[in-house]
Design a protein around this motif. Structure first.
Motif, mmCIF file in Angstrom:
data_model
loop_
_atom_site.group_PDB
_atom_site.id
_atom_site.type_symbol
_atom_site.label_atom_id
_atom_site.label_comp_id
_atom_site.label_asym_id
_atom_site.label_seq_id
_atom_site.Cartn_x
_atom_site.Cartn_y
_atom_site.Cartn_z
ATOM 1 N N PRO A 1 -57.881 3.187 -5.078
ATOM 2 C CA PRO A 1 -58.069 1.639 -4.361
ATOM 3 C C PRO A 1 -58.379 0.546 -5.195
ATOM 4 C CG PRO A 1 -59.385 3.689 -3.345
ATOM 5 C CD PRO A 1 -58.897 4.398 -4.712
ATOM 6 N N THR A 2 -59.128 0.829 -6.134
ATOM 7 C CA THR A 2 -59.521 -0.525 -6.986
ATOM 8 C C THR A 2 -58.074 -1.054 -7.597
ATOM 9 O OG1 THR A 2 -61.721 0.291 -7.536
ATOM 10 C CG2 THR A 2 -60.760 -1.227 -9.061
ATOM 11 N N ILE A 3 -57.358 -0.073 -8.149
ATOM 12 C CA ILE A 3 -55.895 -0.429 -8.472
ATOM 13 C C ILE A 3 -55.141 -1.140 -7.491
ATOM 14 C CG2 ILE A 3 -53.868 0.513 -9.920
ATOM 15 C CD1 ILE A 3 -56.592 0.628 -11.494
ATOM 16 N N THR A 4 -55.110 -0.425 -6.701
ATOM 17 C CA THR A 4 -54.410 -1.060 -5.415
ATOM 18 C C THR A 4 -54.672 -2.516 -5.068
ATOM 19 O OG1 THR A 4 -54.164 1.109 -4.211
ATOM 20 C CG2 THR A 4 -53.928 -0.848 -2.687
ATOM 21 N N GLY A 5 -56.180 -2.706 -4.910
ATOM 22 C CA GLY A 5 -56.577 -4.304 -4.989
ATOM 23 C C GLY A 5 -56.117 -4.775 -5.889
ATOM 24 N N LEU A 6 -56.143 -4.754 -7.119
ATOM 25 C CA LEU A 6 -55.556 -5.593 -8.238
ATOM 26 C C LEU A 6 -54.071 -5.512 -8.279
ATOM 27 C CD1 LEU A 6 -57.831 -3.971 -11.131
ATOM 28 C CD2 LEU A 6 -58.062 -6.008 -10.071
ATOM 29 N N LEU A 7 -53.535 -4.645 -7.813
ATOM 30 C CA LEU A 7 -51.947 -4.942 -7.617
ATOM 31 C C LEU A 7 -51.648 -5.878 -6.671
ATOM 32 C CD1 LEU A 7 -50.610 -1.203 -7.645
ATOM 33 C CD2 LEU A 7 -50.181 -3.010 -9.282
ATOM 34 N N PHE A 8 -52.331 -6.121 -5.486
ATOM 35 C CA PHE A 8 -51.962 -6.836 -4.380
ATOM 36 C C PHE A 8 -52.511 -8.177 -4.710
ATOM 37 C CE2 PHE A 8 -50.574 -3.284 -1.947
ATOM 38 C CZ PHE A 8 -49.571 -3.659 -1.198
ATOM 39 N N LEU A 9 -53.449 -8.426 -5.650
ATOM 40 C CA LEU A 9 -53.854 -9.721 -6.282
ATOM 41 C C LEU A 9 -52.626 -10.527 -6.788
ATOM 42 C CD1 LEU A 9 -57.269 -9.113 -7.970
ATOM 43 C CD2 LEU A 9 -56.891 -10.616 -5.904
ATOM 44 N N PHE A 10 -51.403 -9.573 -7.235
ATOM 45 C CA PHE A 10 -50.456 -10.491 -7.856
ATOM 46 C C PHE A 10 -49.376 -10.662 -6.813
ATOM 47 C CE2 PHE A 10 -52.003 -8.037 -11.553
ATOM 48 C CZ PHE A 10 -52.083 -9.054 -12.630
ATOM 49 N N VAL A 11 -49.669 -10.100 -5.437
ATOM 50 C CA VAL A 11 -48.824 -10.379 -4.461
ATOM 51 C C VAL A 11 -49.271 -11.455 -3.647
ATOM 52 C CG1 VAL A 11 -47.830 -9.530 -2.213
ATOM 53 C CG2 VAL A 11 -48.064 -8.180 -4.263
ATOM 54 N N PHE A 12 -50.765 -11.819 -3.324
ATOM 55 C CA PHE A 12 -51.228 -12.585 -2.249
ATOM 56 C C PHE A 12 -51.864 -13.822 -3.090
ATOM 57 C CE2 PHE A 12 -51.082 -8.793 0.310
ATOM 58 C CZ PHE A 12 -50.243 -9.117 1.046
ATOM 59 N N THR A 13 -52.103 -13.920 -4.363
ATOM 60 C CA THR A 13 -52.636 -14.915 -4.833
ATOM 61 C C THR A 13 -51.681 -16.262 -4.655
ATOM 62 O OG1 THR A 13 -53.284 -13.470 -6.837
ATOM 63 C CG2 THR A 13 -53.485 -16.015 -7.108
ATOM 64 N N GLU A 14 -52.763 -17.382 -4.401
ATOM 65 C CA GLU A 14 -51.956 -18.678 -4.011
ATOM 66 C C GLU A 14 -50.917 -19.249 -4.937
ATOM 67 O OE1 GLU A 14 -53.180 -22.940 -2.241
ATOM 68 O OE2 GLU A 14 -54.579 -21.843 -3.047
ATOM 69 N N ASP A 15 -51.362 -19.326 -6.116
ATOM 70 C CA ASP A 15 -50.427 -20.248 -7.031
ATOM 71 C C ASP A 15 -49.384 -19.256 -7.684
ATOM 72 O OD1 ASP A 15 -51.905 -22.378 -6.719
ATOM 73 O OD2 ASP A 15 -53.498 -21.886 -8.138
ATOM 74 N N ILE A 16 -49.556 -17.927 -8.259
ATOM 75 C CA ILE A 16 -48.693 -17.252 -9.015
ATOM 76 C C ILE A 16 -48.355 -15.770 -8.211
ATOM 77 C CG2 ILE A 16 -49.546 -17.995 -11.207
ATOM 78 C CD1 ILE A 16 -51.128 -15.234 -11.490
ATOM 79 N N GLY A 17 -48.780 -15.755 -6.992
ATOM 80 C CA GLY A 17 -48.512 -14.632 -6.220
ATOM 81 C C GLY A 17 -47.052 -14.331 -5.675
#
Length: 297
Positions: free
Chosen positions: A119-135
């Motif tokens: 689950p921790t890796i899943t959250g970190l992966l989706f940071l790259f999807v939903f981050t405002e500037d570089i998502g």
């Protein structure tokens, strides 16, 4: 006499094999649970003497707004991610059933793979999807001319909870798909062909024949997804950290914070017992919902 001796010997062997499992359960499950129940009636900082304070911790729960909001968030994530996961899992299992063997194996592997990611890796992966500037999502929206749809998905109070539900659903719906696909494979082809000869279309076959026959698998998948949703912690910590403005704090986060940040183990233990009661209620409700007729084929 000899027969009784042999039976007694096999019983003794069975008991010997069970003893390690029973010992492990008593040490790692029963004792901590009893200890937690005892601490829930006390005031203890983790050091020194345990001071009993009656039901004060449980009284404090009713006045704790963060407890109720975190419980609400936990139920929100569990219910919505659970329902969506089951619906998607059943539909994808049905679609894969009509694929050729090789394509079906590939799709099953790809769709189930997220369930094996921590689950921790899943959250970190989706940071790259939903981050405002570089998502990734915002950049795709900009590329197709939908820049007005871009937002800070993890900082916007209107979108952060649905975003967490999407992440949780992505991670767990593959389990439902595997369970339901296994159930669908066990249904006789003759039964489906007979329905087709009687004029039933794919939709009617799915709703009137296939769904009732995989009801045990759907029940099992629903229990797994809802219980996984209630245990949600790692992905929320890595994805939002409980923000924005503590809008995504879940109950396990609040329990851990009280125990290890505020050193209030008695109050944290009371919340644990309350959480266990909520989980038991969920199990009872699920048993009631899925109780009914059994189908055979």
């Amino acid at each position: 006499m000899k027969k009784k001796s042999v039976e007694r010997r096999y019983v003794l062997i069975g008991v010997c094999f069970l003893l390690p499992a029973v010992a492990a359960y008593l040490v790692f499950m029963a004792y901590p649970l009893c200890r937690t129940a005892y601490l829930s009636f006390s005031s203890w900082s983790g050091f020194g003497e345990v001071v009993l304070n009656g039901v004060k911790n449980y009284q404090d729960l009713f006045a704790d707004k963060t407890f109720w909001s975190s419980l609400g968030n936990t139920l929100y994530f569990a219910v919505f991610s659970g329902i969506i996961s089951v619906v998607l899992g059943v539909l994808t299992a049905w679609l894969i059933l009509y694929m050729r063997k090789m394509e079906g194996q590939v799709f099953r592997t790809v769709l189930f793979a997220p369930n094996m990611i921590a689950p921790t890796i899943t959250g970190l992966l989706f940071l790259f999807v939903f981050t405002e500037d570089i998502g990734l999502l915002n950049n795709i929206l900009k590329a197709v001319g939908l820049e007005e749809w871009t937002t800070a998905w993890l900082a916007n109070m209107n979108t952060v909870k649905p975003t967490v539900v999407i992440v949780q659903t992505w991670r767990q719906f593959g389990l439902t798909m595997i369970l339901c696909f296994a159930g669908l494979q066990g249904i006789s082809n003759e039964l489906i062909e007979s329905a087709r000869l009687d004029g039933a279309g794919d939709g009617r076959i799915f709703t009137r024949i296939l769904l009732p026959l995989i009801k045990p698998q759907i029940e099992l998948a629903t229990m797994f997804t809802l219980l996984n949703g209630l245990k949600i912690y790692d992905s929320v910590v890595s994805l939002t950290g409980g923000g924005p403005s503590r809008q995504t704090v879940v109950l396990p986060m609040w329990i851990i914070e009280n125990a290890f940040t505020y050193s209030n183990f008695g109050y944290a233990s009371a919340m644990c017992i309350a959480f266990i009661i909520v989980v038991l209620i969920f199990n009872i409700v699920l048993r009631t919902v899925f109780r009914g007729e059994n189908y055979e084929y």
